[in-house]
Design an enzyme around this catalytic site. Structure first.
Site, PDB file in Angstrom:
ATOM      1  N   CYS A   5       0.829  -1.208   0.000  1.00 21.66           N
ATOM      2  CA  CYS A   5       0.000   0.000   0.000  1.00 21.66           C
ATOM      3  C   CYS A   5       0.867   1.263   0.000  1.00 21.66           C
ATOM      4  O   CYS A   5       1.541   1.528  -0.978  1.00 21.66           O
ATOM      5  CB  CYS A   5      -0.963  -0.064   1.187  1.00 21.66           C
ATOM      6  SG  CYS A   5      -2.361   1.050   1.013  1.00 21.66           S
TER       7      CYS A   5
ATOM      8  N   HIS B  40      -3.354  -5.760   1.108  1.00 19.28           N
ATOM      9  CA  HIS B  40      -2.739  -6.017   2.417  1.00 19.28           C
ATOM     10  C   HIS B  40      -2.857  -7.496   2.798  1.00 19.28           C
ATOM     11  O   HIS B  40      -3.894  -7.899   3.336  1.00 19.28           O
ATOM     12  CB  HIS B  40      -3.482  -5.218   3.504  1.00 19.28           C
ATOM     13  CG  HIS B  40      -3.307  -3.744   3.412  1.00 19.28           C
ATOM     14  ND1 HIS B  40      -2.352  -3.073   4.142  1.00 19.28           N
ATOM     15  CD2 HIS B  40      -3.960  -2.812   2.692  1.00 19.28           C
ATOM     16  CE1 HIS B  40      -2.433  -1.775   3.871  1.00 19.28           C
ATOM     17  NE2 HIS B  40      -3.395  -1.588   2.999  1.00 19.28           N
TER      18      HIS B  40
ATOM     19  N   GLU C 107      -1.380  -8.789   5.277  1.00 21.06           N
ATOM     20  CA  GLU C 107      -1.315  -8.845   6.746  1.00 21.06           C
ATOM     21  C   GLU C 107      -2.696  -8.672   7.389  1.00 21.06           C
ATOM     22  O   GLU C 107      -2.846  -8.906   8.590  1.00 21.06           O
ATOM     23  CB  GLU C 107      -0.314  -7.805   7.283  1.00 21.06           C
ATOM     24  CG  GLU C 107      -0.801  -6.357   7.361  1.00 21.06           C
ATOM     25  CD  GLU C 107      -0.725  -5.609   6.037  1.00 21.06           C
ATOM     26  OE1 GLU C 107      -0.529  -6.247   4.987  1.00 21.06           O
ATOM     27  OE2 GLU C 107      -0.881  -4.374   6.052  1.00 21.06           O
TER      28      GLU C 107
END
Lengths: 227, 80
Positions: free
Chosen positions: A85, A201, A203
């Site tokens: 990002c 993302h 994560e």
């Protein structure tokens, strides 16, 4: 495996990344942007967020911060560097990966789950991932990937496109492109494929109960590939 | 010495903000506008007193930070 996550003023996914890396076996260190030396690392991550308030252009200020000199040297000597990002925006501003990220086509901040198709598996990030399509989360205002025609030819010729926005079956169409990116590009590599920048993302997808599990696939696979 | 810089998007780069401004102007009755392109304007006050040297430095600033040359052009306005 050792990893480092760089924290810039305005980073806000640095701790999420720390949690994800540790969950899958990395010994992670947080590194402050004003430091000059990078700890010994097998992987360096530039996390998401809004470094320097997105002033001037997203990622432009962070790309000039002190620690980035070491990160750029690390990348140029073959080190694994991943930007997620805002981290991707920082990478394009350093020139480590080609192109730029423009304002989303329809001018809105997009925050939703998307599917991405893995375009190239001849690299340490996606080699042996058991799925062709992954569900990740995106949250950005400037994720509209753009590059010149010459650059596009070069990154296509070198298979530098990492992932593309698609539907859940891996179909790549305009309607599944959330932000107007050229060729539905969600992530790209440098020429040598040790540097990866991507808008989604992983994560945020490491817990089945909270969100999803495709980030777990990604991180488990990544640490295996680095061993 | 004060030097001004104007940064504009290159011709082929999509400018969604410019487009929305154009549409809004249309809606307000300014219906003879062909196109709107949004850019950035900087005023840099430098200690340098030599005109040419100052311009050279500002040019370097443009290339290294102020503009992203993949998508933007810069124009340095002569100090008066």
């Amino acid at each position: 495996m050792k990893s480092s996550v760089i924290t810039f003023p305005g980073s806000n996914c640095d701790r999420d990344m720390d949690v994800a890396l540790k969950k899958f076996g990395f010994k992670n260190k947080m590194v402050w942007h004003a430091d000059t030396e990078l700890p010994k690392s097998d992987l360096v991550v530039l996390p998401g967020g809004f470094s320097y308030g997105d002033y001037l252009r997203c990622g432009s200020m962070a790309s000039k911060s002190k620690i980035m000199k070491s990160v750029i040297n690390f990348a140029n000597s073959g080190g694994m560097v991943m930007g997620i990002c805002n981290g991707f925006q920082i990478l394009v501003e350093t020139g480590l990966v080609p192109g730029v990220l423009l304002r989303n086509k329809y001018l809105e901040f997009i925050c939703k789950n998307v599917f991405v198709k893995i375009n190239d598996k001849q690299n340490k990030y996606f080699k042996n991932v058991s799925s062709e399509v992954l569900e990740f989360h995106i949250a950005h205002n400037e994720g509209n990937y753009f590059c010149t025609d010459n650059q596009l030819k070069e990154i296509e010729d070198n298979n530098q496109i990492a992932i593309k926005y698609c539907d859940e079956n891996g179909k790549i169409e305009d309607e599944f492109n959330p932000n107007g990116s050229i060729k539905n590009i969600a992530g790209i590599f440098n020429r040598e494929k040790n540097v990866l920048g991507m808008m989604p993302h992983p994560e945020r997808m490491i817990d089945k109960c909270l969100s999803g599990d495709d980030g777990s696939l990604f991180f488990k696979n990544l640490i295996n590939n680095l061993k | 010495m004060k030097i001004s810089v104007i940064i504009t998007l290159k011709k082929d780069v999509l400018d969604p903000q410019g487009k929305v401004i154009h549409q809004t102007l249309d809606g307000m009755g300014f219906d003879d506008v062909n196109e709107v392109r949004q850019g950035k304007y900087f005023e840099i006050d430098t200690k340098e007193t030599d005109n040419d040297k100052a311009k050279t430095k500002v040019e370097e600033m443009c290339k290294k930070l102020l503009a992203n040359l993949v998508i933007e052009n810069y124009k340095i306005i002569d100090p008066k």
